[in-house]
Scaffold this motif. Structure first.
Motif, PDB file in Angstrom:
ATOM      1  N   ALA B  12     113.155 -60.367  12.224  1.00  0.00           N
ATOM      2  CA  ALA B  12     112.539 -61.333  11.389  1.00  0.00           C
ATOM      3  C   ALA B  12     112.001 -62.440  11.979  1.00  0.00           C
ATOM      4  CB  ALA B  12     113.685 -62.140  10.649  1.00  0.00           C
ATOM      5  N   ALA B  13     111.787 -62.240  13.672  1.00  0.00           N
ATOM      6  CA  ALA B  13     111.382 -63.332  14.648  1.00  0.00           C
ATOM      7  C   ALA B  13     109.798 -62.955  14.563  1.00  0.00           C
ATOM      8  CB  ALA B  13     112.413 -63.420  15.648  1.00  0.00           C
ATOM      9  N   GLY B  14     109.356 -64.317  14.912  1.00  0.00           N
ATOM     10  CA  GLY B  14     107.896 -64.318  15.482  1.00  0.00           C
ATOM     11  C   GLY B  14     106.851 -63.598  14.557  1.00  0.00           C
ATOM     12  N   PRO B  15     105.806 -64.325  14.666  1.00  0.00           N
ATOM     13  CA  PRO B  15     104.599 -63.932  13.951  1.00  0.00           C
ATOM     14  C   PRO B  15     103.973 -62.581  14.616  1.00  0.00           C
ATOM     15  CG  PRO B  15     103.895 -65.804  15.185  1.00  0.00           C
ATOM     16  CD  PRO B  15     105.533 -65.653  15.307  1.00  0.00           C
ATOM     17  N   GLU B  16     104.055 -62.551  16.022  1.00  0.00           N
ATOM     18  CA  GLU B  16     103.579 -61.339  16.614  1.00  0.00           C
ATOM     19  C   GLU B  16     104.148 -60.197  16.139  1.00  0.00           C
ATOM     20  OE1 GLU B  16     102.735 -60.801  21.233  1.00  0.00           O
ATOM     21  OE2 GLU B  16     104.813 -60.109  20.444  1.00  0.00           O
ATOM     22  N   SER B  17     105.609 -60.302  16.181  1.00  0.00           N
ATOM     23  CA  SER B  17     106.360 -59.150  15.776  1.00  0.00           C
ATOM     24  C   SER B  17     106.068 -58.719  14.381  1.00  0.00           C
ATOM     25  CB  SER B  17     107.621 -59.076  15.999  1.00  0.00           C
ATOM     26  OG  SER B  17     108.446 -59.999  15.384  1.00  0.00           O
ATOM     27  N   GLU B  18     105.540 -59.908  13.575  1.00  0.00           N
ATOM     28  CA  GLU B  18     105.177 -59.591  12.191  1.00  0.00           C
ATOM     29  C   GLU B  18     104.241 -58.185  11.660  1.00  0.00           C
ATOM     30  OE1 GLU B  18     107.042 -61.939  10.314  1.00  0.00           O
ATOM     31  OE2 GLU B  18     106.367 -60.733   8.534  1.00  0.00           O
ATOM     32  N   THR B  19     103.595 -58.068  12.718  1.00  0.00           N
ATOM     33  CA  THR B  19     102.359 -57.146  12.309  1.00  0.00           C
ATOM     34  C   THR B  19     103.017 -55.781  11.875  1.00  0.00           C
ATOM     35  OG1 THR B  19     102.523 -56.496  14.818  1.00  0.00           O
ATOM     36  CG2 THR B  19     100.913 -58.145  13.728  1.00  0.00           C
ATOM     37  N   ALA B  20     103.557 -54.908  12.991  1.00  0.00           N
ATOM     38  CA  ALA B  20     103.823 -53.832  12.346  1.00  0.00           C
ATOM     39  C   ALA B  20     104.970 -53.268  13.041  1.00  0.00           C
ATOM     40  CB  ALA B  20     102.805 -52.535  12.830  1.00  0.00           C
ATOM     41  N   ASP B  21     105.860 -52.432  12.471  1.00  0.00           N
ATOM     42  CA  ASP B  21     107.005 -51.543  13.193  1.00  0.00           C
ATOM     43  C   ASP B  21     106.596 -50.526  13.935  1.00  0.00           C
ATOM     44  OD1 ASP B  21     109.381 -52.954  12.606  1.00  0.00           O
ATOM     45  OD2 ASP B  21     110.248 -51.717  11.166  1.00  0.00           O
ATOM     46  N   VAL B  22     105.723 -49.767  13.486  1.00  0.00           N
ATOM     47  CA  VAL B  22     105.283 -48.643  14.060  1.00  0.00           C
ATOM     48  C   VAL B  22     103.823 -48.501  14.264  1.00  0.00           C
ATOM     49  CG1 VAL B  22     105.248 -46.187  13.814  1.00  0.00           C
ATOM     50  CG2 VAL B  22     106.970 -47.203  12.943  1.00  0.00           C
ATOM     51  N   ARG B  23     103.129 -48.311  15.315  1.00  0.00           N
ATOM     52  CA  ARG B  23     101.836 -48.554  15.445  1.00  0.00           C
ATOM     53  C   ARG B  23     101.409 -47.068  16.372  1.00  0.00           C
ATOM     54  NH1 ARG B  23     101.046 -53.214  17.873  1.00  0.00           N
ATOM     55  NH2 ARG B  23      99.878 -52.441  19.852  1.00  0.00           N
ATOM     56  N   LEU B  24     100.391 -46.348  15.809  1.00  0.00           N
ATOM     57  CA  LEU B  24      99.676 -45.221  16.634  1.00  0.00           C
ATOM     58  C   LEU B  24      98.368 -45.799  16.913  1.00  0.00           C
ATOM     59  CD1 LEU B  24     102.265 -43.614  15.316  1.00  0.00           C
ATOM     60  CD2 LEU B  24     100.575 -41.852  14.668  1.00  0.00           C
ATOM     61  N   GLU B  25      98.098 -45.737  18.203  1.00  0.00           N
ATOM     62  CA  GLU B  25      96.689 -45.929  18.750  1.00  0.00           C
ATOM     63  C   GLU B  25      96.024 -44.619  19.038  1.00  0.00           C
ATOM     64  OE1 GLU B  25      97.369 -50.705  20.079  1.00  0.00           O
ATOM     65  OE2 GLU B  25      96.634 -49.147  21.485  1.00  0.00           O
ATOM     66  N   GLY B  26      95.288 -44.218  18.604  1.00  0.00           N
ATOM     67  CA  GLY B  26      94.554 -42.793  19.002  1.00  0.00           C
ATOM     68  C   GLY B  26      95.477 -41.732  19.553  1.00  0.00           C
ATOM     69  N   ALA B  27      96.588 -41.810  18.734  1.00  0.00           N
ATOM     70  CA  ALA B  27      97.903 -41.008  19.425  1.00  0.00           C
ATOM     71  C   ALA B  27      97.290 -39.165  18.506  1.00  0.00           C
ATOM     72  CB  ALA B  27      98.977 -41.079  18.675  1.00  0.00           C
ATOM     73  N   SER B  28      97.458 -38.283  19.571  1.00  0.00           N
ATOM     74  CA  SER B  28      97.062 -36.989  19.252  1.00  0.00           C
ATOM     75  C   SER B  28      97.973 -36.132  19.904  1.00  0.00           C
ATOM     76  CB  SER B  28      95.738 -36.607  19.476  1.00  0.00           C
ATOM     77  OG  SER B  28      95.688 -36.747  21.181  1.00  0.00           O
ATOM     78  N   LYS B  29      98.121 -35.088  19.416  1.00  0.00           N
ATOM     79  CA  LYS B  29      98.736 -33.915  19.728  1.00  0.00           C
ATOM     80  C   LYS B  29      98.190 -32.540  19.706  1.00  0.00           C
ATOM     81  CE  LYS B  29     102.613 -32.153  21.843  1.00  0.00           C
ATOM     82  NZ  LYS B  29     103.089 -32.486  22.985  1.00  0.00           N
ATOM     83  N   ARG B  30      98.002 -31.656  20.905  1.00  0.00           N
ATOM     84  CA  ARG B  30      97.552 -30.530  21.080  1.00  0.00           C
ATOM     85  C   ARG B  30      98.651 -29.619  21.416  1.00  0.00           C
ATOM     86  NH1 ARG B  30      91.349 -30.369  23.086  1.00  0.00           N
ATOM     87  NH2 ARG B  30      91.601 -28.303  22.789  1.00  0.00           N
ATOM     88  N   PHE B  31      98.388 -28.436  20.721  1.00  0.00           N
ATOM     89  CA  PHE B  31      99.307 -27.243  21.384  1.00  0.00           C
ATOM     90  C   PHE B  31      98.253 -26.052  21.693  1.00  0.00           C
ATOM     91  CE2 PHE B  31     102.265 -29.237  18.280  1.00  0.00           C
ATOM     92  CZ  PHE B  31     103.301 -29.456  19.310  1.00  0.00           C
TER      93      PHE B  31
END
Lengths: 302, 388
Positions: B12-31
């Motif tokens: 519940a703390a802090g405006p910064e942690s307010e943003t998102a629980d999970v964040r993917l940044e350009g995440a990809s997966k190749r097999f």
């Protein structure tokens, strides 16, 4: 094609009649299926065992077996410490071989299942292939490895670890131990591998997901699920090591194991009743072992 | 019911942690040569019930496994509560997973299964027993603690898996088709149950499913996935009412999709659909002469057994009638196009029969002009016509 029975050859109708009878009599079907193996087991396995038990209660008179009831063979075993010494030595050796087989087989099976894919079947085959070769060949192979002019000595001299060949390698209890372990190891690997292969991969992920590092997963998940396989393998390795008398004969320094003294009674000593009584001893040990295994529900897992 | 299983307080703390629980940044997966997940940006808010929706092979499970730590991304980064966990092992992440096959430990009792995470964290025995009891209450399995998984029904196993994950109070709970193995009635029950539990514990849920109804009825937001890409992310009503493309229009619900050309736009656009006629769309902002794809939901279409007085009705013939109790589905052929129409059975039974000529009409604001050009949708069209 006509399907009414009148048009069919006699043999076919007869066969169908039998099939109908079998379907109608499930007990008969059961007897037909189970009969031959049961007769085989009773005639060639249970029968000799019973005969062995009876013979152990007979005696030798004038170099002949006479069917006169006596407990003398058993009192002799328990009054002369040498026989129980031999039994104890055999149990210790078989236990050491079994424990070592567990220590080797568990990581091997785990590695094969978890970390190999393309090579898995080939590597597993490599474990099994020795079973295709003769038991005697494998024992003699160890002679060429451990012998005075054997591979191991040649190697040790070659890298200047020793200057004289070590003759104590062969013909020792250590040589017996090494040989037994190598010969019976596949019988441990097979059930342990089967048990570990049956563990769904998602269980490893679940364990990791719930906070367990690798070794805790092995402790809490792999070990308990592989345990029935380990006990099953132990039954094989323990009983096979216990009954083996060729390996001590060829690799040992003359130290007697239970298999040797039994073989002697049926050979040079020519005292079948006493040999039979001796043979009952490992049977008792194995029965106790199996009873313990049964308590753990291993026999169902086999 | 007050339950001790709650999202951790520090969340519940802090405006910064307010943003998102999970964040993917350009995440990809190749097999090998196959993209299981193409480079993807995604943010999932605290306490959100988020659903990844797609057919098998669309990359939804891969996305979940990346977040859970069972796969490492080929590129890009993954953050959980602003902590970079891209390469962290599953046991090092504040997430827990409900596996598709539940992955219960067969050699442990229900209580041992649920308490496993606490045992591994060396929570003391008494405390563990108390929390296991609470977790059993939460999933309504009290009294079954001594059973083995093999002695439980599918629904009960599902609850054990849920309790086993929730007891660790993760920041995020990952659910991989958790109801896939249950029969329909039990599914509906468990859907409500899951929503109740999510409200009670306030933990972020990421829910993978291929069932669009399930995703729509449960999730706060849906990500529709195809071929390793996010086709659209938004609340269920947005995804349904304003699909981003023909694929989404066909995958989420049923759509009648038509290709046409804008012939006039003044507040309302007239779109000429070859072989059918002009269709009105309330959305403006389209150039005259532009080729567009439009979608109409079956339940927005009115079916008129007698010819309709209003303008812009389509005349067609009923090809099939499927009575389904609460509603009836009519397949109406207009020109060479087949329209699916869903009508509530307000009067008794179907209002048109097979072979009958009917008029179809709908309000202009029910005509959805799909964004982008026709060419973007060529693949989507095939997919949606297969779905419809």
């Amino acid at each position: 094609m006509a399907t009414y029975e009148g048009a069919l050859p006699r043999a076919v109708t007869a066969r169908r009649a039998v099939a109908r009878q079998v379907r109608a009599h499930r007990r008969l079907a059961l007897a037909l299926v189970l009969g031959p193996p049961l007769i085989w087991m009773a005639g060639f396995y249970l029968g000799p065992l019973v005969y062995l038990l009876l013979e152990s209660l007979w005696q030798i008179q004038n170099y002949n077996v006479v069917q006169v009831w006596t407990l003398a063979n058993y009192t002799q075993i328990f009054s002369e410490p040498v026989w129980l010494d031999v039994l104890r030595r055999t149990v210790v050796m078989a236990s050491l071989v079994t424990l070592s087989a567990i220590v080797l087989a568990l990581p091997l099976a785990y590695f094969l299942v978890r970390y190999t894919r393309r090579w898995r079947h080939l590597l597993y085959l490599a474990v099994l292939i020795p079973l295709w070769s003769s038991y005697l060949v494998r024992v003699f192979a160890w002679k060429t490895i451990l012998g005075r002019d054997g591979l191991l000595n040649t190697f040790l001299i070659g890298i200047h670890v020793v200057h004289q060949p070590i003759s104590a390698l062969l013909y020792s209890n250590t040589a017996v131990y090494i040989t037994l372990l190598q010969i019976w190891l596949p019988y441990m690997v097979i059930p342990v591998y089967a048990a570990i292969e049956r563990i769904p991969p998602s269980l490893y992920e679940a364990s990791s997901d719930l906070g367990a590092r690798g070794w805790r997963t092995i402790l809490h998940v792999v070990w308990p699920l592989a345990f029935p396989g380990i006990l099953a393998g132990s039954i094989f390795v323990f009983s096979l090591s216990m009954g083996d008398f060729i390996t001590p004969l060829l690799m040992g320094n003359g130290t007697q194991f239970i298999g040797n003294v039994i073989a002697d009674q049926f050979g040079i000593a020519y005292n079948y009743p006493f040999g039979a009584a001796l043979a009952i001893l490992p049977l008792i040990v194995l029965t106790v072992f199996l009873a313990i295994a049964r308590r753990f529900g291993v026999l169902e897992a086999l | 019911m007050v339950t001790p299983i709650r999202a951790p307080d520090n969340r519940a703390a802090g405006p910064e942690s307010e943003t998102a629980d999970v964040r993917l940044e350009g995440a990809s997966k190749r097999f090998g040569d196959v993209w299981a997940l193409r480079p993807t940006d995604l943010e999932i808010a605290r306490g959100e019930f988020f659903s990844l929706l797609g057919a098998s092979g669309s990359g939804k499970t891969t996305t979940l496994r990346l977040i859970g730590g069972f796969e490492e991304p080929s590129a890009g980064r993954i953050y959980l509560q602003n902590r970079d966990v891209t390469s962290a092992a599953p046991y090092d992440r504040p997430v827990n997973t409900v596996f598709q096959d539940y992955a219960l430990f067969p050699h442990m009792t229900v209580a041992e299964n649920i308490g496993y995470g606490l045992k591994v964290k060396r929570v003391e025995r008494k405390e563990r027993a108390r929390r296991v009891g609470d977790a059993l209450d939460l999933v309504r399995l009290s009294g079954l603690d001594r059973r083995r998984p093999s002695q439980l029904s599918g629904g009960q196993r599902q609850r054990v898996a849920l309790a086993r994950a929730l007891i660790n109070t993760p920041a995020v709970l990952l659910l991989d088709e958790p109801l896939g193995a249950l029969d329909l009635k039990l599914r509906r029950e468990m859907q409500l149950e899951l929503k109740r539990i999510q409200r009670e514990v306030g933990i972020t849920f990421i829910y993978v499913t291929h069932d669009q109804e399930e995703a729509m009825s449960m999730a706060d937001r849906i990500a529709v996935m195809r071929d390793g890409t996010l086709e659209q992310v938004g609340p269920p009503s947005t995804v349904y009412e304003h699909p981003a493309n023909a694929f989404v229009a066909g995958f989420v619900g049923v759509s009648n999709i038509l290709a046409g050309r804008v012939i006039a736009c003044d507040g309302v656009c007239r779109i000429e659909v070859p072989g059918i006629g002009p269709i009105l769309a309330a959305t403006a902002d389209r150039h005259v002469g532009e080729e567009v794809l439009i979608a109409v939901r079956p339940e927005k279409i009115q079916i008129h057994p007698d010819s309709w007085a209003g303008s812009h009705a389509l005349r067609g013939r009923v090809a099939d009638v499927s009575y389904a109790g609460a509603f009836t589905r009519y397949d109406v052929t207009v020109g060479d196009q087949s329209f699916a129409v869903l009508a509530q059975n307000q009067a008794a039974g179907p209002i048109a029969v097979r072979g009958e000529d009917v008029d179809l009409s709908w309000a202009p604001d029910s005509t959805i002009i799909l964004p982008g050009s026709v060419h973007d949708h060529s693949r989507g069209l095939q997919a949606s016509s297969a779905t419809a």
